[in-house]
Scaffold this motif. Structure first.
Motif, PDB file in Angstrom:
ATOM      1  N   ALA A 120       0.803  -1.216   0.000  1.00 31.44           N
ATOM      2  CA  ALA A 120       0.000   0.000   0.000  1.00 31.44           C
ATOM      3  C   ALA A 120       0.840   1.272   0.000  1.00 31.44           C
ATOM      4  CB  ALA A 120      -0.922   0.007   1.216  1.00 31.44           C
ATOM      5  N   ALA A 121       2.010   1.217   0.601  1.00 31.61           N
ATOM      6  CA  ALA A 121       2.807   2.430   0.796  1.00 31.61           C
ATOM      7  C   ALA A 121       3.594   2.798  -0.453  1.00 31.61           C
ATOM      8  CB  ALA A 121       3.763   2.240   1.970  1.00 31.61           C
ATOM      9  N   GLY A 122       3.670   4.097  -0.693  1.00 31.43           N
ATOM     10  CA  GLY A 122       4.534   4.567  -1.766  1.00 31.43           C
ATOM     11  C   GLY A 122       5.973   4.649  -1.327  1.00 31.43           C
ATOM     12  N   THR A 123       6.178   4.934  -0.026  1.00 29.28           N
ATOM     13  CA  THR A 123       7.519   5.056   0.529  1.00 29.28           C
ATOM     14  C   THR A 123       7.568   4.371   1.886  1.00 29.28           C
ATOM     15  OG1 THR A 123       7.848   7.200  -0.559  1.00 29.28           O
ATOM     16  CG2 THR A 123       9.340   6.650   1.249  1.00 29.28           C
ATOM     17  N   LEU A 124       8.573   3.526   2.086  1.00 27.00           N
ATOM     18  CA  LEU A 124       8.826   2.918   3.387  1.00 27.00           C
ATOM     19  C   LEU A 124       9.929   3.702   4.081  1.00 27.00           C
ATOM     20  CD1 LEU A 124       8.858  -0.969   2.833  1.00 27.00           C
ATOM     21  CD2 LEU A 124       6.978   0.476   3.624  1.00 27.00           C
ATOM     22  N   LEU A 125       9.602   4.294   5.211  1.00 33.61           N
ATOM     23  CA  LEU A 125      10.587   4.967   6.037  1.00 33.61           C
ATOM     24  C   LEU A 125      11.186   3.927   6.976  1.00 33.61           C
ATOM     25  CD1 LEU A 125       8.414   8.081   6.974  1.00 33.61           C
ATOM     26  CD2 LEU A 125       9.869   7.759   4.974  1.00 33.61           C
ATOM     27  N   VAL A 126      12.493   3.710   6.872  1.00 36.30           N
ATOM     28  CA  VAL A 126      13.133   2.601   7.583  1.00 36.30           C
ATOM     29  C   VAL A 126      14.127   3.139   8.603  1.00 36.30           C
ATOM     30  CG1 VAL A 126      14.338   0.401   7.327  1.00 36.30           C
ATOM     31  CG2 VAL A 126      12.949   1.287   5.434  1.00 36.30           C
ATOM     32  N   PRO A 127      13.700   3.325   9.854  1.00 36.59           N
ATOM     33  CA  PRO A 127      14.645   3.762  10.879  1.00 36.59           C
ATOM     34  C   PRO A 127      15.569   2.623  11.290  1.00 36.59           C
ATOM     35  CG  PRO A 127      12.483   3.399  11.839  1.00 36.59           C
ATOM     36  CD  PRO A 127      12.333   3.167  10.369  1.00 36.59           C
ATOM     37  N   MET A 128      16.824   2.968  11.527  1.00 39.23           N
ATOM     38  CA  MET A 128      17.817   1.966  11.922  1.00 39.23           C
ATOM     39  C   MET A 128      18.733   2.570  12.981  1.00 39.23           C
ATOM     40  SD  MET A 128      19.246   0.741   8.217  1.00 39.23           S
ATOM     41  CE  MET A 128      19.890   2.404   7.956  1.00 39.23           C
ATOM     42  N   ILE A 129      19.165   1.750  13.919  1.00 45.06           N
ATOM     43  CA  ILE A 129      20.243   2.172  14.796  1.00 45.06           C
ATOM     44  C   ILE A 129      21.560   1.824  14.093  1.00 45.06           C
ATOM     45  CG2 ILE A 129      18.913   1.976  16.921  1.00 45.06           C
ATOM     46  CD1 ILE A 129      20.114  -0.730  17.391  1.00 45.06           C
ATOM     47  N   PRO A 130      22.637   2.575  14.330  1.00 42.86           N
ATOM     48  CA  PRO A 130      23.871   2.368  13.564  1.00 42.86           C
ATOM     49  C   PRO A 130      24.689   1.180  14.059  1.00 42.86           C
ATOM     50  CG  PRO A 130      24.051   4.340  14.926  1.00 42.86           C
ATOM     51  CD  PRO A 130      22.693   3.779  15.165  1.00 42.86           C
ATOM     52  N   THR A 131      24.224  -0.008  13.730  1.00 38.77           N
ATOM     53  CA  THR A 131      24.941  -1.244  14.047  1.00 38.77           C
ATOM     54  C   THR A 131      24.977  -2.127  12.805  1.00 38.77           C
ATOM     55  OG1 THR A 131      22.973  -2.467  14.740  1.00 38.77           O
ATOM     56  CG2 THR A 131      24.103  -1.160  16.424  1.00 38.77           C
TER      57      THR A 131
END
Length: 231
Positions: A120-131
């Motif tokens: 359904a989404a046009g854009t997936l916002l993918v938060p990540m911790i820097p590991t």
């Protein structure tokens, strides 16, 4: 209508924090915004002071006994509505109303809900911790999305960043060298983020001049540009 989703296979990376703050900033820009709390834990509903249950449950939406209009709850912020979490949303097909922008706050892991969100989404916002493990999870998600007929755009970004840590700096620099879709903005690891659950409000409401609020404002500007959302 633009549809964004905060999503990661891993939990504890800042999906809900991002969804709530970006939804607030979008509404503040004049966009009629719907935040859909798809996580059974109901954190987004809690932060925006909405009871985490829809009358009749998510099944009532599917069966047509409850319309989406009945499920939508206004928040105390102009232009921002929310569909609260419900434990029966695990098998809920996505139905979106007539809004300028919908932001879907998704549970971690791969499930029927997450599969529907990806479609359904046009854009997936993918938060990540820097590991290293977070980067590996992003690579897995990239592979999964690439197999779809109509894959959404991925917009990964780093959260909980401590610039004093060498590992954090190295992971960020390495991924920037390998991916052109990585956000320039990073979200710092500050205790103010945790205070959202105390104030039950987006960061710009109780800490408008803080560094982390400015970071979310910068991230929103990037998201708006990447997803072609009018200013």
């Amino acid at each position: 209508m633009n549809t964004l989703a905060t999503y990661n296979i891993k939990g504890g990376v800042g999906k809900t924090t991002t969804a709530v703050n970006l939804a607030y900033l979008a509404a503040g820009d004049g966009h009629r915004t719907l935040l859909w709390d798809l996580d059974p834990q109901g954190a987004a509903s809690y932060l925006l002071r909405i009871r985490p249950r829809v009358k009749g449950g998510g099944k009532a939406l599917i069966r047509g006994k409850t319309s989406l209009d009945e499920a939508v709850k206004p928040t105390e912020f102009d232009g921002l509505d929310l569909v609260p979490a419900d434990f029966t949303y695990r098998n809920l097909d996505l139905v979106l109303d007539d809004y300028d922008l919908a932001i879907l706050d998704c549970p971690p892991g791969i499930s029927l809900v997450s599969e529907n969100v990806v479609h359904a989404a046009g854009t997936l916002l993918v938060p990540m911790i820097p590991t290293t493990l977070s980067v590996r999870t992003l690579e897995q998600l990239t592979g999964f999305v690439a197999e779809l007929d109509r894959p959404p755009a991925l917009f990964p970004f780093f959260t909980l960043v401590d610039g004093r840590k060498r590992l954090h700096r190295e992971v960020i620099d390495d991924l920037r060298a390998r991916r052109t879709d990585l956000a320039a903005t990073v979200i710092p690891a500050l205790s103010l983020v945790e205070q959202m659950s105390v104030h039950r409000a987006p960061l710009p409401v109780f800490a408008p001049r803080s560094r982390v609020t400015r970071s979310y404002q910068d991230l929103w500007a990037e998201v708006r540009d990447r997803a072609a959302i009018p200013a």
